[in-house]
Scaffold this motif. Structure first.
Motif, PDB file in Angstrom:
ATOM      1  N   PHE A 311       0.861  -1.176   0.000  1.00  0.00           N
ATOM      2  CA  PHE A 311       0.000   0.000   0.000  1.00  0.00           C
ATOM      3  C   PHE A 311       0.902   1.232   0.000  1.00  0.00           C
ATOM      4  O   PHE A 311       1.957   1.244   0.641  1.00  0.00           O
ATOM      5  CB  PHE A 311      -0.874  -0.048   1.266  1.00  0.00           C
ATOM      6  CG  PHE A 311      -1.735   1.169   1.494  1.00  0.00           C
ATOM      7  CD1 PHE A 311      -2.930   1.326   0.822  1.00  0.00           C
ATOM      8  CD2 PHE A 311      -1.352   2.137   2.410  1.00  0.00           C
ATOM      9  CE1 PHE A 311      -3.733   2.431   1.057  1.00  0.00           C
ATOM     10  CE2 PHE A 311      -2.162   3.244   2.657  1.00  0.00           C
ATOM     11  CZ  PHE A 311      -3.350   3.387   1.975  1.00  0.00           C
ATOM     12  N   CYS A 312       0.518   2.244  -0.757  1.00  0.00           N
ATOM     13  CA  CYS A 312       1.239   3.528  -0.737  1.00  0.00           C
ATOM     14  C   CYS A 312       2.738   3.314  -0.973  1.00  0.00           C
ATOM     15  O   CYS A 312       3.575   3.696  -0.169  1.00  0.00           O
ATOM     16  CB  CYS A 312       1.009   4.243   0.588  1.00  0.00           C
ATOM     17  SG  CYS A 312       1.700   5.915   0.679  1.00  0.00           S
ATOM     18  N   MET A 313       3.071   2.681  -2.115  1.00  0.00           N
ATOM     19  CA  MET A 313       4.471   2.428  -2.446  1.00  0.00           C
ATOM     20  C   MET A 313       5.161   3.746  -2.815  1.00  0.00           C
ATOM     21  O   MET A 313       4.633   4.531  -3.593  1.00  0.00           O
ATOM     22  CB  MET A 313       4.533   1.432  -3.605  1.00  0.00           C
ATOM     23  CG  MET A 313       5.860   0.710  -3.730  1.00  0.00           C
ATOM     24  SD  MET A 313       6.927   1.490  -4.928  1.00  0.00           S
ATOM     25  CE  MET A 313       8.532   0.976  -4.343  1.00  0.00           C
ATOM     26  N   GLY A 328       2.698   7.796  21.201  1.00  0.00           N
ATOM     27  CA  GLY A 328       2.472   6.800  20.158  1.00  0.00           C
ATOM     28  C   GLY A 328       3.405   7.000  18.979  1.00  0.00           C
ATOM     29  O   GLY A 328       3.816   8.121  18.676  1.00  0.00           O
ATOM     30  N   ILE A 329       3.763   5.900  18.328  1.00  0.00           N
ATOM     31  CA  ILE A 329       4.579   5.943  17.113  1.00  0.00           C
ATOM     32  C   ILE A 329       3.774   5.369  15.954  1.00  0.00           C
ATOM     33  O   ILE A 329       3.151   4.309  16.080  1.00  0.00           O
ATOM     34  CB  ILE A 329       5.892   5.151  17.284  1.00  0.00           C
ATOM     35  CG1 ILE A 329       6.878   5.956  18.138  1.00  0.00           C
ATOM     36  CG2 ILE A 329       6.525   4.816  15.934  1.00  0.00           C
ATOM     37  CD1 ILE A 329       8.188   5.240  18.393  1.00  0.00           C
ATOM     38  N   VAL A 330       3.789   6.090  14.835  1.00  0.00           N
ATOM     39  CA  VAL A 330       3.144   5.668  13.592  1.00  0.00           C
ATOM     40  C   VAL A 330       4.137   5.921  12.465  1.00  0.00           C
ATOM     41  O   VAL A 330       4.854   6.917  12.487  1.00  0.00           O
ATOM     42  CB  VAL A 330       1.858   6.486  13.314  1.00  0.00           C
ATOM     43  CG1 VAL A 330       1.177   6.000  12.041  1.00  0.00           C
ATOM     44  CG2 VAL A 330       0.903   6.422  14.486  1.00  0.00           C
ATOM     45  N   VAL A 331       4.189   5.034  11.475  1.00  0.00           N
ATOM     46  CA  VAL A 331       5.051   5.277  10.324  1.00  0.00           C
ATOM     47  C   VAL A 331       4.233   5.429   9.049  1.00  0.00           C
ATOM     48  O   VAL A 331       3.102   4.941   8.951  1.00  0.00           O
ATOM     49  CB  VAL A 331       6.110   4.158  10.131  1.00  0.00           C
ATOM     50  CG1 VAL A 331       7.004   4.063  11.339  1.00  0.00           C
ATOM     51  CG2 VAL A 331       5.462   2.812   9.835  1.00  0.00           C
ATOM     52  N   ASN A 332       4.821   6.136   8.106  1.00  0.00           N
ATOM     53  CA  ASN A 332       4.212   6.357   6.795  1.00  0.00           C
ATOM     54  C   ASN A 332       5.344   6.520   5.795  1.00  0.00           C
ATOM     55  O   ASN A 332       6.517   6.523   6.177  1.00  0.00           O
ATOM     56  CB  ASN A 332       3.319   7.604   6.831  1.00  0.00           C
ATOM     57  CG  ASN A 332       2.357   7.670   5.658  1.00  0.00           C
ATOM     58  OD1 ASN A 332       2.254   6.740   4.863  1.00  0.00           O
ATOM     59  ND2 ASN A 332       1.655   8.778   5.533  1.00  0.00           N
ATOM     60  N   ASN A 345      10.240   2.347  -0.447  1.00  0.00           N
ATOM     61  CA  ASN A 345       9.483   1.724   0.648  1.00  0.00           C
ATOM     62  C   ASN A 345       8.017   1.585   0.287  1.00  0.00           C
ATOM     63  O   ASN A 345       7.526   2.211  -0.652  1.00  0.00           O
ATOM     64  CB  ASN A 345       9.659   2.538   1.941  1.00  0.00           C
ATOM     65  CG  ASN A 345       8.944   3.876   1.885  1.00  0.00           C
ATOM     66  OD1 ASN A 345       7.728   3.960   2.010  1.00  0.00           O
ATOM     67  ND2 ASN A 345       9.709   4.958   1.683  1.00  0.00           N
ATOM     68  N   ALA A 346       7.342   0.759   1.049  1.00  0.00           N
ATOM     69  CA  ALA A 346       5.892   0.584   0.893  1.00  0.00           C
ATOM     70  C   ALA A 346       5.331   0.063   2.208  1.00  0.00           C
ATOM     71  O   ALA A 346       6.046  -0.569   2.997  1.00  0.00           O
ATOM     72  CB  ALA A 346       5.570  -0.390  -0.227  1.00  0.00           C
ATOM     73  N   ALA A 347       4.067   0.338   2.441  1.00  0.00           N
ATOM     74  CA  ALA A 347       3.383  -0.320   3.552  1.00  0.00           C
ATOM     75  C   ALA A 347       3.105  -1.763   3.166  1.00  0.00           C
ATOM     76  O   ALA A 347       2.757  -2.052   2.018  1.00  0.00           O
ATOM     77  CB  ALA A 347       2.077   0.390   3.870  1.00  0.00           C
TER      78      ALA A 347
END
Length: 522
Positions: A311-313, A328-332, A345-347
């Motif tokens: 997702f979202c490459m 909190g930690i979130v990556v994108n 990178n990609a999800a």
């Protein structure tokens, strides 16, 4: 009328020279579709571009004229649009094209200033809870690849693409397959949109949070701002994006109709860009026409009825820390227009079934599920680093189920990474399906499970875990008149283009409710 020509060309053949030689009758042309087929490149087959052209042949041929928008009478109260992401901005744009000014309210800062806040977070871990990667003008898409890819079928998709070009996007945005603007270009474009809106009389309020919807019975009549000020309108568009958790709770409190929906969580996978380029483009990977390689991978486990997919490459991109809360930690992922960083990178995410996995009647169960994972990642970072760095392990370590003594490869993330067993963060079904999915992806794209590849966690904000229910025709909330749930945060979009299209649809619905347009947009 223009005549259509459709053909394919080897990727390194000049289009204009080919047209001039092959179709001498064409006096002028424009490309309306261009897509790359490089599926055979790893086996040495030359990539090709598929083209569709609109061409003028006879002296009488003309291109269709641009759509004209009649100026409509003013509304008694300006529509209020909550959120200045693509949904909110394109709602305001379409209204302004008809001469209808609106009020756009954005809790974060304007696009040109957001990077100042975000750089402090990436470098020092200083989070601004109101202006960050998710909050601010342009929405979360401002710090992404700027992808304009969408699978929705709507005649408004082309309108959105052409508006992006009008506001400064490259001309090929209107016709190239899988267009992207890059984070650097989309920031400038968003600023151009907001400048144009101000010139049309639209009011944009930044650093202003909507704390409450004002209601009279089952009708939304306005909003209460964080400043205490109250604004009133017959039309309130809710385009807050998928991370406005505090507003979701308020909607539940005032009994706006919502229901849980499925979503997905997982990791960011990062490889050296040249490695992915070589896997996808083979011996053609160095050709400038090819650009940085993309991939899209998916696998469905028929026994568990659960999907694993990329997702979202972000080719030639960066992995970003994208949280909205201090614990909190979130990556994108993000890419600039040139897609020229040394990494891609990609999800990689696993579907979460709301009824099966959350096992709760609490509307907020999905949000709490996300938060728990984000908080576990932060606790791991505080224990092993400073709380700023992102937990990571290699693909090989993940597949073998244990950490080794080797240092982690270099990463693109400006926040830094630290070695950790990211399996501690996720529930067992996510770990199990990620492992199966990676094994399957390695069959589809041989070499994907690469020793120097990284898994960086957690990717939890792929979409909203709730749907705010609305009427299919009017787009009004099924429980509250005057409220238009819009875009990703409401559960009706999944990216920049689909959110923008949804914003335009909400604008048209407002004009239809006011009997200024019929349902054909005229």
């Amino acid at each position: 009328m223009p005549k259509k020509y459709q053909f394919e060309l080897p990727f390194d053949v000049d289009l204009e020279k080919f047209v001039k030689k092959t179709y001498p009758e064409i006096r002028e042309f424009r490309t309306i579709s261009k897509s790359l087929d490089a599926r055979g490149a790893p086996r040495g087959k030359k990539p090709i571009f598929h083209y569709i052209l609109d061409a003028l042949v006879t002296a009488d041929d003309k291109y269709p004229e641009a759509e004209q928008f009649p100026k409509l009478k003013q509304l008694k109260q300006k529509p209020i649009i909550i959120g200045a992401g693509p949904g909110g901005l394109f709602c305001a744009v379409r209204l302004a094209e008809y001469g209808i000014p609106s009020i756009v309210i954005e809790r974060g800062d304007e696009a040109s200033k957001r990077m100042l806040h975000i750089a402090k977070f990436w470098r020092y871990g200083e989070l601004d809870p109101e202006t960050n990667v998710c909050y601010g003008e342009g929405g979360a898409g401002l710090f992404s690849d700027g992808k304009l890819i969408t699978r929705i079928k709507s005649n408004l998709v082309q309108y959105v693409m052409e508006k992006f070009v009008d506001f400064g996007a490259p001309a090929d945005t209107a016709y190239v397959s899988n267009p992207h603007l890059g984070s650097n270009k989309i920031r400038t474009i968003i600023t151009q949109i907001s400048n144009w809106l101000r010139d049309q009389g639209t009011e944009l309020r930044y650093n202003t949070r909507v704390d409450e919807l004002l209601t009279e019975g089952n009708k939304v009549v306005g909003v209460k701002l964080s400043t205490g000020e109250k604004l009133y309108s017959d039309h309130v568009v809710l385009a807050t994006g998928h991370s406005a958790q505090d507003l979701y709770q308020h909607l539940a409190d005032i009994k706006v109709a919502m229901k849980p929906k499925d979503f997905a969580i997982g990791v960011r996978v990062e490889h050296p860009r040249r490695y992915i380029d070589s896997l996808q483009h083979g011996k053609f990977c160095e050709a400038p026409e090819m650009g940085s390689a993309r991939y899209r991978l998916s696998w469905h486990d028929k026994w568990t009825d659960r999907g694993v997919y990329s997702f979202c490459m972000c080719p030639g991109g960066y992995v970003l820390s994208s949280g909205t809360e201090k614990d909190g930690i979130v990556v994108n992922g993000m890419s600039n227009y040139a897609r020229n960083s040394p990494w891609s990178n990609a999800a990689l995410v696993v579907s979460v079934k709301s009824e099966r996995d959350l096992k709760s009647n609490d509307l907020m169960a999905g949000l709490k599920f996300q938060h728990e994972i984000e908080q576990k990642a932060f606790a791991l970072s505080k224990k092993n680093a400073t709380g700023r760095e992102l937990p990571a392990m290699t693909i090989k370590e993940f597949m073998e189920g244990k950490l080794n003594d080797k240092p982690l490869p270099k990463t693109s993330s400006p926040s830094g990474i630290f070695k950790a067993d990211i399996r501690e963060i996720f529930p067992p079904f996510v770990i199990e399906h990620l492992k199966k999915g990676l094994a399957e992806f390695n069959k589809d794209l041989a070499g994907f499970v690469y020793e120097e590849g990284l898994l960086i966690a957690p990717e939890t904000r792929t979409s909203a875990p709730l749907t705010i229910l609305r009427d299919k025709k009017s787009l009004l909330s099924v429980s509250h008149q005057g409220l238009y749930p819009c875009g990703e945060g409401a559960g009706y979009a999944g990216g920049i283009t689909s959110a923008a299209v949804d914003g335009v649809k909400c604008a048209l619905s407002i004009l239809e409710q006011e009997k200024l347009l019929d349902n054909s947009g005229h």
